[in-house]
Design an enzyme around this catalytic site. Structure first.
Site, mmCIF file in Angstrom:
data_model
loop_
_atom_site.group_PDB
_atom_site.id
_atom_site.type_symbol
_atom_site.label_atom_id
_atom_site.label_comp_id
_atom_site.label_asym_id
_atom_site.label_seq_id
_atom_site.Cartn_x
_atom_site.Cartn_y
_atom_site.Cartn_z
ATOM 1 N N LYS A 1 -67.515 20.299 27.485
ATOM 2 C CA LYS A 1 -68.173 21.613 27.439
ATOM 3 C C LYS A 1 -69.255 21.609 26.346
ATOM 4 O O LYS A 1 -70.374 22.086 26.562
ATOM 5 C CB LYS A 1 -67.135 22.713 27.170
ATOM 6 N N GLN B 1 -59.394 27.432 24.523
ATOM 7 C CA GLN B 1 -58.924 26.390 25.454
ATOM 8 C C GLN B 1 -57.418 26.546 25.697
ATOM 9 O O GLN B 1 -56.634 26.596 24.749
ATOM 10 C CB GLN B 1 -59.252 24.996 24.888
ATOM 11 N N ASP C 1 -64.917 33.138 30.159
ATOM 12 C CA ASP C 1 -63.934 32.547 31.067
ATOM 13 C C ASP C 1 -63.501 33.557 32.126
ATOM 14 O O ASP C 1 -62.857 33.189 33.111
ATOM 15 C CB ASP C 1 -62.693 32.102 30.271
#
Ligand code: NAD
Length: 286
Positions: free
Chosen positions: A53, A97, A120
């Site tokens: 990422k 994460q 997200d």
């Protein structure tokens, strides 16, 4: 019959080229889109995802910040970190994460991220908006699958889509996005008896389970469109999906490979959401 390969590397590249123009526009107005990635603990797969990422951010000329902590971090400390990022003007997207170590309350943590920076798409407000079909950040993996279908010229309306898997991150939102495009949607999951009888009805089959080669040729109908979200290791420790590519690709009309299918799209849509967030902020500030 052999199927058309849906190439996530190629489609991702096309989308990222378009994003580049939006980044340049933002920069001309003094804004560098910034993504903060929070990593807790030493899960090897998580570390790889986070590195990828960051690399993608950098390759696009975006700002990326990694906040890496040992698993001794407390829930309160993580909450404080998120609150700081919520008010940090240089950060437009915050990603924690997952999975977090067991002592964290994951849903509380995800709810603490400002919905405006929730790139997200996991905050309950944004999940609700997605369900209502309102504009919001869409979860990156299902968003990426929708882009793969769109870029491959696949018509969704009127098709029977079967989604195998019902996680909050992939399966559930996947079905909703397909429904919004007028598919008839069926969910299958770990408690579904006779999985094959359901998957064989699919015009579009999306598999997000996490079991290597669960779906074999006998589980699909001729000409089905097969999207494989799974990321597993096979008996030779080689990356593979939830779909047995060798046999299913002989029967499907379209298929995604693993690697090189859904994976690159997830990261690309994360970049898209971060850029969208930066554009939203700029509009609000004007
Ligand atoms: P998860 O473990 O949260 O959910 C798995 C789902 O599969 C559950 O809903 C469960 O009901 C269902 N399931 C389990 N066994 C089943 C069976 N025998 N038959 C039918 N359904 C069954 O997993 P997840 O986070 O949704 O991820 C699924 C897979 O996708 C994993 O391999 C993961 O690594 C991968 N993944 C890939 C990406 C990407 O970018 N390519 C992103 C996220 C997840």
């Amino acid at each position: 019959m052999s199927s058309v390969l849906i190439n996530g590397n190629e489609i991702g590249k096309v989308i990222r080229n378009n994003l580049q123009t939006r980044i340049e526009d933002l920069k001309k107005q003094g804004v560098v889109p910034g993504l903060a990635v929070v990593l807790v603990g030493d899960n090897a797969a998580s570390k790889t995802y986070v590195t990828n990422k960051q690399k993608t951010c950098e390759s696009l000329g975006m700002h990326s910040r990694l906040l890496s902590f040992t698993s001794s971090l407390s829930q309160e400390e993580l909450m404080t970190t998120i609150h700081d990022l919520n008010t940090d003007e240089s950060i437009h997207g915050i990603l924690v994460q997952l999975p977090l170590p067991k002592h964290f309350d994951e849903s509380l943590i995800l709810s603490a991220i400002s919905p405006d920076k929730d790139v997200d798409g996991f905050h309950p407000n944004n999940v609700g908006k997605m369900l209502l079909g309102q504009e919001t950040f869409l979860p990156c993996t299902p968003f990426g699958v929708m882009k793969l279908l769109e870029h491959s010229g696949i018509e969704i309306a009127g098709k029977h889509a079967v989604v195998v898997g019902r996680s909050n991150i992939v399966g559930k939102p996947m079905g909703q996005l397909l429904l919004q495009k007028d598919a008839t949607v069926t969910y299958a999951h770990s408690k579904t008896p006779d999985l094959g009888s359901i998957t064989r009805q699919a015009d579009i089959l999306v598999v997000a389970v996490g079991i290597a080669k669960l779906i074999q040729a006998e589980h699909i109908k001729d000409g089905a469109i097969v999207i494989d979200v799974g990321m597993n290791r096979d008996e030779n420790n080689k990356l593979c999906g939830d779909v047995d590519f060798a046999s299913v690709s002989q029967k499907a009309s379209f298929i995604t490979p693993v690697p090189g299918g859904v994976g690159p799209m997830t990261i690309t849509m994360l970049m898209e959401n971060t850029i969208q967030s930066a554009e939203n902020k700029l509009r609000q500030d004007k």
